[in-house]
Design a protein around this motif. Structure first.
Motif, mmCIF file in Angstrom:
data_model
loop_
_atom_site.group_PDB
_atom_site.id
_atom_site.type_symbol
_atom_site.label_atom_id
_atom_site.label_comp_id
_atom_site.label_asym_id
_atom_site.label_seq_id
_atom_site.Cartn_x
_atom_site.Cartn_y
_atom_site.Cartn_z
ATOM 1 N N ARG A 243 0.814 -1.214 0.000
ATOM 2 C CA ARG A 243 0.000 0.000 0.000
ATOM 3 C C ARG A 243 0.856 1.277 0.000
ATOM 4 N NH1 ARG A 243 -5.096 -1.861 3.899
ATOM 5 N NH2 ARG A 243 -5.171 -4.004 3.075
ATOM 6 N N LEU A 244 1.581 1.447 -1.083
ATOM 7 C CA LEU A 244 2.501 2.587 -1.187
ATOM 8 C C LEU A 244 1.747 3.899 -1.374
ATOM 9 C CD1 LEU A 244 5.211 1.093 -3.557
ATOM 10 C CD2 LEU A 244 5.461 1.593 -1.124
ATOM 11 N N GLY A 263 5.082 2.941 2.967
ATOM 12 C CA GLY A 263 4.032 1.935 2.911
ATOM 13 C C GLY A 263 4.195 0.932 4.030
ATOM 14 N N ARG A 264 3.523 -0.191 3.908
ATOM 15 C CA ARG A 264 3.567 -1.222 4.938
ATOM 16 C C ARG A 264 4.562 -2.315 4.560
ATOM 17 N NH1 ARG A 264 -2.035 -3.682 6.359
ATOM 18 N NH2 ARG A 264 -1.644 -4.651 4.321
ATOM 19 N N HIS A 265 5.261 -2.817 5.549
ATOM 20 C CA HIS A 265 6.146 -3.980 5.382
ATOM 21 C C HIS A 265 7.124 -3.810 4.225
ATOM 22 C CE1 HIS A 265 3.276 -5.766 8.098
ATOM 23 N NE2 HIS A 265 2.318 -5.791 7.179
ATOM 24 N N LEU A 266 7.674 -2.615 4.069
ATOM 25 C CA LEU A 266 8.606 -2.403 2.956
ATOM 26 C C LEU A 266 9.888 -3.198 3.127
ATOM 27 C CD1 LEU A 266 8.238 1.379 2.058
ATOM 28 C CD2 LEU A 266 7.047 -0.617 1.157
ATOM 29 N N ASP A 267 10.173 -3.633 4.359
ATOM 30 C CA ASP A 267 11.345 -4.465 4.568
ATOM 31 C C ASP A 267 11.164 -5.846 3.941
ATOM 32 O OD1 ASP A 267 9.299 -4.826 6.508
ATOM 33 O OD2 ASP A 267 10.686 -5.955 7.782
ATOM 34 N N ARG A 268 9.926 -6.197 3.565
ATOM 35 C CA ARG A 268 9.656 -7.492 2.938
ATOM 36 C C ARG A 268 9.426 -7.365 1.436
ATOM 37 N NH1 ARG A 268 5.461 -9.968 7.496
ATOM 38 N NH2 ARG A 268 6.860 -9.644 9.284
ATOM 39 N N LEU A 282 -2.209 7.243 -8.562
ATOM 40 C CA LEU A 282 -3.650 7.461 -8.607
ATOM 41 C C LEU A 282 -3.964 8.928 -8.336
ATOM 42 C CD1 LEU A 282 -4.855 4.246 -6.721
ATOM 43 C CD2 LEU A 282 -4.191 4.553 -9.112
ATOM 44 N N ASP A 283 -3.578 9.768 -9.302
ATOM 45 C CA ASP A 283 -3.723 11.217 -9.136
ATOM 46 C C ASP A 283 -4.690 11.823 -10.139
ATOM 47 O OD1 ASP A 283 -2.087 10.651 -11.278
ATOM 48 O OD2 ASP A 283 -0.871 12.452 -11.045
ATOM 49 N N GLY A 284 -5.504 10.987 -10.801
ATOM 50 C CA GLY A 284 -6.460 11.531 -11.738
ATOM 51 C C GLY A 284 -6.404 10.842 -13.079
ATOM 52 N N PRO A 285 -6.985 11.450 -14.118
ATOM 53 C CA PRO A 285 -7.003 10.845 -15.457
ATOM 54 C C PRO A 285 -5.594 10.493 -15.925
ATOM 55 C CG PRO A 285 -8.438 12.765 -15.379
ATOM 56 C CD PRO A 285 -7.690 12.747 -14.078
ATOM 57 N N GLY A 286 -5.477 9.332 -16.544
ATOM 58 C CA GLY A 286 -4.179 8.862 -17.015
ATOM 59 C C GLY A 286 -3.459 7.975 -16.021
ATOM 60 N N TRP A 287 -4.078 7.709 -14.865
ATOM 61 C CA TRP A 287 -3.410 6.922 -13.832
ATOM 62 C C TRP A 287 -3.136 5.485 -14.301
ATOM 63 C CZ3 TRP A 287 -5.343 2.321 -12.208
ATOM 64 C CH2 TRP A 287 -6.699 2.062 -12.480
ATOM 65 N N SER A 288 -3.919 4.980 -15.273
ATOM 66 C CA SER A 288 -3.774 3.580 -15.677
ATOM 67 C C SER A 288 -2.521 3.327 -16.503
ATOM 68 C CB SER A 288 -5.009 3.136 -16.469
ATOM 69 O OG SER A 288 -5.156 3.923 -17.645
ATOM 70 N N ARG A 289 -1.895 4.381 -17.023
ATOM 71 C CA ARG A 289 -0.693 4.214 -17.847
ATOM 72 C C ARG A 289 0.527 4.107 -16.945
ATOM 73 N NH1 ARG A 289 -3.580 8.232 -21.025
ATOM 74 N NH2 ARG A 289 -2.375 9.890 -20.035
ATOM 75 N N SER A 290 1.273 3.015 -17.111
ATOM 76 C CA SER A 290 2.428 2.782 -16.234
ATOM 77 C C SER A 290 3.694 3.360 -16.841
ATOM 78 C CB SER A 290 2.614 1.280 -15.991
ATOM 79 O OG SER A 290 2.977 0.627 -17.193
ATOM 80 N N ALA A 327 0.076 4.889 -4.860
ATOM 81 C CA ALA A 327 0.873 4.409 -5.997
ATOM 82 C C ALA A 327 0.679 2.910 -6.158
ATOM 83 C CB ALA A 327 2.351 4.727 -5.786
ATOM 84 N N LEU A 328 0.599 2.468 -7.403
ATOM 85 C CA LEU A 328 0.537 1.052 -7.736
ATOM 86 C C LEU A 328 1.835 0.666 -8.434
ATOM 87 C CD1 LEU A 328 -3.107 0.783 -9.162
ATOM 88 C CD2 LEU A 328 -2.341 0.406 -6.812
ATOM 89 N N ILE A 329 2.333 -0.523 -8.126
ATOM 90 C CA ILE A 329 3.619 -0.955 -8.680
ATOM 91 C C ILE A 329 3.506 -2.327 -9.321
ATOM 92 C CG2 ILE A 329 5.056 0.383 -7.097
ATOM 93 C CD1 ILE A 329 5.405 -2.208 -5.445
#
Length: 473
Positions: A243-244, A263-268, A282-290, A327-329
């Motif tokens: 959950r970054l 985020g959570r458990h970043l050590d793992r 996830l900041d608005g339109p265009g978020w789906s493009r990586s 953020a999604l990774i």
């Protein structure tokens, strides 16, 4: 850019202590085994074609021989297409064995090879069937499309693959934004899926024997499973677990911005210095493009940092991110890591934004004072990023920093124009006298990286000690 580091990004927060490597070096035989497996798959396909009467039909000549060759090219095309899917399914074992550079090259080679084999399959099958029926070639093709089961779906799949191939030609790619190219490239999966019914309903080499059926269903299942598990399932799991979110954003220089994430458990999170992720904010339109961005600081289990240059392909919006943005990774990816480095001289060559993964490596590699040299190529002083952190590495860890500034040379070279009169390998030996016995890490634009890699090879660096990462798509 100034030579100071703000309190918020001050050392040691962005330059953590050296961390012990989290995994053992990838066995070199993994890549050999993967290549052998790919070759064996083509032999299996050919053997199945032979067992189904392929050689006998070819030796008989005439329209039947043409059709038999059409079946063989179709089998090879299908096998290579599925191997291509596996190459880019982001399977960790495959990623670690080959690295993104080699995977991208092989993906491109298998893609174009399977495409031309598919075209040969269409042409030969049409000619063979038309010859057997004593019919007009175009009329036979039209009849096949309308009356053979699954052919309309296969035609739609072929059109999707043609679109992917056309947009993969270098001249076409230069005219496309990364986001547009990436979206169109996903149609390859659609093309593979639409071709399956045609092969299973009308392909005698797919259903002609129990062995053929078992082989093709297994290959399709493994390919589909690899995509679903590693391109869909694993990213969903990691995003749910970690959950970054954006912690803060820091300008580093003209058009250069660093994003810190927590985020959570970043050590793992199994990320190493030198690797990259595919990022979506996830900041608005265009978020789906990586977008692929490397870690620019050694992951310390608490924060991740990426640094983005405004190249006009959507990267400019990164500078406007606000704290708390999710953020999604996908990842981590890349083989530009220290997994095979256990000490001794190390030389890092960076050009422009290519300094970011090498900066993270400086924080992780277990070199001793005086053993590490960073050669940093930039057009001018204003484009030198992270001067404060680099000064810290020079003071605290004894890293030798060499800046090569100025416009590019008129000839293909990793040197600036001012030093273009020197040979590339000769200049590298002068800057880093111990280069032949060093581990060498290179990152930058394609042409520059190739020139630097060639210079290192000529200077005596062994292939297993030469690590590169290309900033291209």
């Amino acid at each position: 850019m100034t030579d100071t580091v703000s309190a918020r990004t001050a050392v040691p927060r962005t330059v953590p202590p050296v961390r012990a490597p989290g995994r053992r070096a990838t066995p070199r035989w993994w890549a050999d085994a993967g290549g052998l497996g790919a070759g064996v798959s083509l032999l299996v396909v050919t053997a199945l074609w032979v067992s189904n009467g392929g050689v006998h039909q070819v030796s008989g000549g005439g329209a039947e021989a043409v059709s038999a060759l059409g079946r063989l090219t179709g089998l090879w095309a299908s096998d290579l297409l599925l191997l291509q899917v596996l190459l880019m399914a982001r399977i960790p074992l495959v990623e670690r064995a080959f690295g993104q550079d080699r995977l991208a090259r092989w993906h491109r080679w298998t893609g174009f090879s399977s495409f031309w084999l598919m075209i040969a399959h269409i042409v030969l099958i049409t000619l063979g069937y038309a010859g057997a029926a004593h019919a007009n070639v175009f009329a036979e093709l039209w009849d096949m499309l309308l009356t053979y089961p699954g052919m309309l779906l296969a035609t739609a799949g072929t059109i999707a693959l043609i679109m992917v191939v056309v947009t993969s030609i270098r001249a076409a790619r230069r005219r496309l934004r990364y986001e547009s190219w990436h979206l169109m490239h996903l149609y390859a999966y659609l093309g593979v899926g639409l071709a399956l019914p045609h092969q299973l309903w009308t392909g005698t080499d797919f259903i002609g024997s129990a062995a053929s059926t078992a082989y093709w269903w297994s290959l399709y299942a493994v390919s589909a499973g690899g995509v679903l598990v590693y391109r869909v399932g694993l990213p969903l799991w990691r995003n749910w677990r970690h959950r970054l979110v954006v912690s803060h954003v820091t300008p580093e220089g003209p058009g250069l911005t660093s994003i810190y994430l927590t985020g959570r458990h970043l050590d793992r999170l199994p990320a190493r210095a030198g690797q990259f992720f595919q990022w979506r904010f996830l900041d608005g339109p265009g978020w789906s493009r990586s977008h692929p961005y490397s870690l620019s600081a050694t992951p310390d289990g608490h924060l991740l940092r990426i640094t983005v240059k405004d190249l006009g392909d959507g990267s400019a919006r990164v500078a406007r991110l606000t704290p708390g943005t999710k953020a999604l990774i996908e990842g981590p990816y890349g083989k530009l890591t220290g997994e095979s480095y256990a000490g001794g001289p190390v030389v890092l060559l960076a050009c422009g934004i290519g300094v970011t993964p090498l900066l993270s490596l400086l924080g992780e590699l277990p070199y001793r004072p005086g053993e590490a040299t960073l050669i940093y190529r930039a057009r001018n002083e204003a484009e030198v990023a992270f001067r404060g952190e680099l000064d810290w590495f020079a003071r605290q860890r004894g890293v030798r920093i060499v800046y090569l500034l100025g416009p590019r040379a008129a000839r293909p070279s990793w040197l600036p124009a001012e030093f273009a009169g020197h040979g590339d390998a000769e200049a590298l030996r002068r800057i880093a006298p111990a280069i032949a016995g060093s581990h060498v890490y290179v990152c930058g634009p394609d042409a520059w990286t190739e020139a630097a890699r060639s210079a290192a090879h000529t200077a005596g660096v062994r292939p297993e000690r030469l690590h590169t990462e290309l900033f291209s798509w």
